[in-house]
Motif scaffolding. Structure first.
Motif, PDB file in Angstrom:
ATOM      1  N   TRP A 487      -5.966  -2.838 -18.677  1.00 41.83           N
ATOM      2  CA  TRP A 487      -6.566  -1.993 -17.644  1.00 41.83           C
ATOM      3  C   TRP A 487      -6.377  -0.513 -17.969  1.00 41.83           C
ATOM      4  CZ3 TRP A 487      -4.897   1.482 -13.791  1.00 41.83           C
ATOM      5  CH2 TRP A 487      -5.843   1.764 -12.816  1.00 41.83           C
ATOM      6  N   VAL A 488      -5.196  -0.135 -18.464  1.00 38.07           N
ATOM      7  CA  VAL A 488      -4.955   1.261 -18.835  1.00 38.07           C
ATOM      8  C   VAL A 488      -5.896   1.679 -19.962  1.00 38.07           C
ATOM      9  CG1 VAL A 488      -3.277   2.821 -19.903  1.00 38.07           C
ATOM     10  CG2 VAL A 488      -2.575   1.347 -18.012  1.00 38.07           C
ATOM     11  N   LEU A 489      -6.094   0.802 -20.954  1.00 34.56           N
ATOM     12  CA  LEU A 489      -6.997   1.131 -22.055  1.00 34.56           C
ATOM     13  C   LEU A 489      -8.426   1.297 -21.564  1.00 34.56           C
ATOM     14  CD1 LEU A 489      -5.642  -1.266 -24.843  1.00 34.56           C
ATOM     15  CD2 LEU A 489      -5.366   1.216 -24.704  1.00 34.56           C
ATOM     16  N   VAL A 490      -8.870   0.378 -20.705  1.00 36.73           N
ATOM     17  CA  VAL A 490     -10.252   0.430 -20.223  1.00 36.73           C
ATOM     18  C   VAL A 490     -10.472   1.655 -19.351  1.00 36.73           C
ATOM     19  CG1 VAL A 490     -11.945  -0.704 -18.732  1.00 36.73           C
ATOM     20  CG2 VAL A 490     -10.644  -2.040 -20.394  1.00 36.73           C
ATOM     21  N   VAL A 491      -9.604   1.851 -18.366  1.00 37.93           N
ATOM     22  CA  VAL A 491      -9.774   2.984 -17.463  1.00 37.93           C
ATOM     23  C   VAL A 491      -9.538   4.299 -18.202  1.00 37.93           C
ATOM     24  CG1 VAL A 491      -8.879   4.091 -15.377  1.00 37.93           C
ATOM     25  CG2 VAL A 491      -9.174   1.616 -15.440  1.00 37.93           C
TER      26      VAL A 491
END
Length: 522
Positions: A487-491
């Protein structure tokens, strides 16, 4: 047999006999059940038996005799048989279609039944079971996944499950057919089933409906069956109005259980002294004798797998058998995991939107390719499911899938083009509205990109995208740490693209790089 709340679509023009298959509803160890349409337009639950279950004339003859008996059942509380063809190229049995959730799914979504609803449920289920017994048939597999909820009314399905006494393929030494926690103790001891055995299963199912959990608990099947043999159940959360009745019906000694007639009298007129009743099985009618002629195989396709438990010769369950899972409701996804799934899907959508705002043409090309590939993968997976539902799993399913992938990729092109054109049309309409409102270029692209992404997700044929994306997202969301990293990578990527679009403006390459392209039109 429980129907899936989200039926899987079937390929067009798939037919079994005179029936047109519309969707696959569920699968079990002995077959698969489809939603199908009769020639007159009425819908039925079409249960297709696999070839290895009825692969010879003797088995088909037994099935024909069983269907002949079961076809006499007529009850509003039973999904009765409306048609069957044991001798067809693909043997099938068609029953009344009940468009409802199983008791498992109903309790998971709505919670346990109580008060008048629970009493109504218990009474209707007893009436349905009595109608099965009235034609000389034992159900043998009453459990929450074999009860469908049509509104507040339970409908009994998959009646006629057999121990298949004359089928050497299923009754070799040490095999037991049934569901731990809902089988009567006398069956676990190796005795023949009787009407009292169905009463025990009825009581366990009512207990689940009123408490939301199996009365004999969860865990390895060997532990559950031991508690069943000892009569160690937990009915503490069961309402008082049915508590004593269910407790009496769960008595380990079948001679002390109430009959279905006593159960119905109890529910209609009030408590009877059934706990002290002594029922001599030798004095029972044709439903209680050991030479029961109505024990033929009709285990027809269950969404919840029938549990076939392998036993050692000494009668103890084999601890190596990984199928010793109790037939509880499918684990309900917790709020935290559902939230993680939603946040990850939203994050992917945000990345797509910011990509369209910062680099419109490359992002649009990537979305188009992904739409095409995901639809192709979904079509290929559906084709494999249909083939397996007709003739079972085969070792060559994988190679066949690879060889057929190019054809499925070609099949996916029209649907992908339709979905893309639909989404781009809505996105263009949004851009024109933003232009009329004199919005900035970045705001216009962000709004239009959001419309395009949402339209791809919910537009015509969008389920072919949602399905594969969900299969990719769900494993990542089961544990917090993997989800957090993804999620951190995507956001983070989405925010980076958004900042670049804000600071450097939109990059229109490779089709030119005008400065404030929309401003030039004003």
């Amino acid at each position: 047999m429980a129907f899936s709340p989200r039926p899987e679509p079937a390929p067009p023009d798939l037919r079994v006999g005179d029936y047109t298959v519309l969707a696959r509803l569920g699968e079990g160890g002995m077959g698969v059940v489809h939603l199908a349409r009769r020639p007159d337009g009425h819908r039925v639950a079409l249960k297709v038996l696999r070839p290895h279950i009825v692969g010879d004339d003797e088995a088909r003859s037994r099935l024909a005799r069983e269907v002949s008996s079961l076809s006499r059942i007529r009850s509003r509380w039973v999904a009765e048989i409306v048609d069957a063809d044991p001798w067809g190229e693909i043997p099938y049995v068609a029953t009344r279609y009940v468009p409802g959730l199983s008791l498992h799914e109903h309790v998971a979504q709505e919670g346990p039944l109580d008060g008048d609803e629970l009493a109504w449920f218990a009474q209707c289920l007893a009436e349905g079971l009595a109608s099965v017994h009235d034609v000389g048939v034992l159900h043998r597999d009453v459990k929450p996944s074999n009860v469908l909820m049509e509104g507040r009314t339970p409908i009994l399905i998959d009646f006629g499950l057999a121990r298949v006494a004359d089928d050497p393929r299923l009754t070799h030494t040490g095999w037991l057919l049934g569901t731990p926690g809902y089988l009567a103790p006398e069956i676990l001891y190796g005795d023949d089933a009787t009407a009292a055995s169905d009463v025990h299963s009825w009581a366990a199912t009512v207990a689940y409906a009123g408490t939301g959990r199996a009365p004999f608990g969860r865990g390895p099947a060997v532990a559950i069956m031991d508690r069943v043999r000892r009569g160690e159940h937990d009915l503490s959360a069961l309402p008082d109005d049915v508590h004593d009745l269910v407790r009496a019906a769960l008595d380990p000694d079948p001679r002390r259980r109430p009959s279905l007639g006593e159960i119905r009298d109890w529910l209609v007129e009030g408590p009877l002294p059934v706990a002290a009743a002594s029922i001599d099985l030798d004095d029972r009618d044709d439903m209680g004798h050991t030479g029961d002629p109505y024990t033929l195989p009709l285990a027809l396709a269950s969404a919840a797998d029938e549990r076939t438990i392998s036993l050692f010769d000494d009668g103890e369950p084999d601890p190596r058998d990984t199928r010793w899972l109790d037939d509880e409701a499918p684990p309900r996804v917790g709020l935290a995991e559902r939230t993680r799934r939603t946040l990850l899907v939203v994050g992917l959508g945000l990345a797509a939107v910011t990509g369209l705002a910062s680099h419109p043409w490359p992002a649009l090309a990537v979305l188009a390719v992904l739409t095409w590939l995901l639809r192709g993968a979904s079509l290929a997976g559906s084709a494999v499911d249909v083939r397996r539902s007709i003739r079972g799993s085969r070792w060559y399913d994988g190679p066949q899938l690879l060889l057929a992938s190019p054809w499925h990729a070609v099949q996916a092109v029209p649907g992908a083009l339709l979905l893309l054109l639909w989404s781009l049309g809505l996105g263009l309409a949004c851009a024109l509205i933003c232009y009329a409102a004199q919005a900035t270029e970045q705001v216009t692209l962000l709004a239009s990109g959001a419309v395009v992404v949402v339209s791809l997700w919910v537009g015509p044929g969008g389920s072919r995208l949602r399905g594969p994306v969900s299969r990719l997202v769900e494993p990542l969301c089961r544990r917090f740490v993997p989800w957090l990293v993804v999620w951190v990578l995507v956001v983070g990527g989405a925010l980076t693209l958004g900042v670049l679009a804000e600071e450097r403006g939109t990059v229109w390459r490779p089709l030119g790089n005008p400065v404030n392209g929309l401003e030039q039109l004003r």
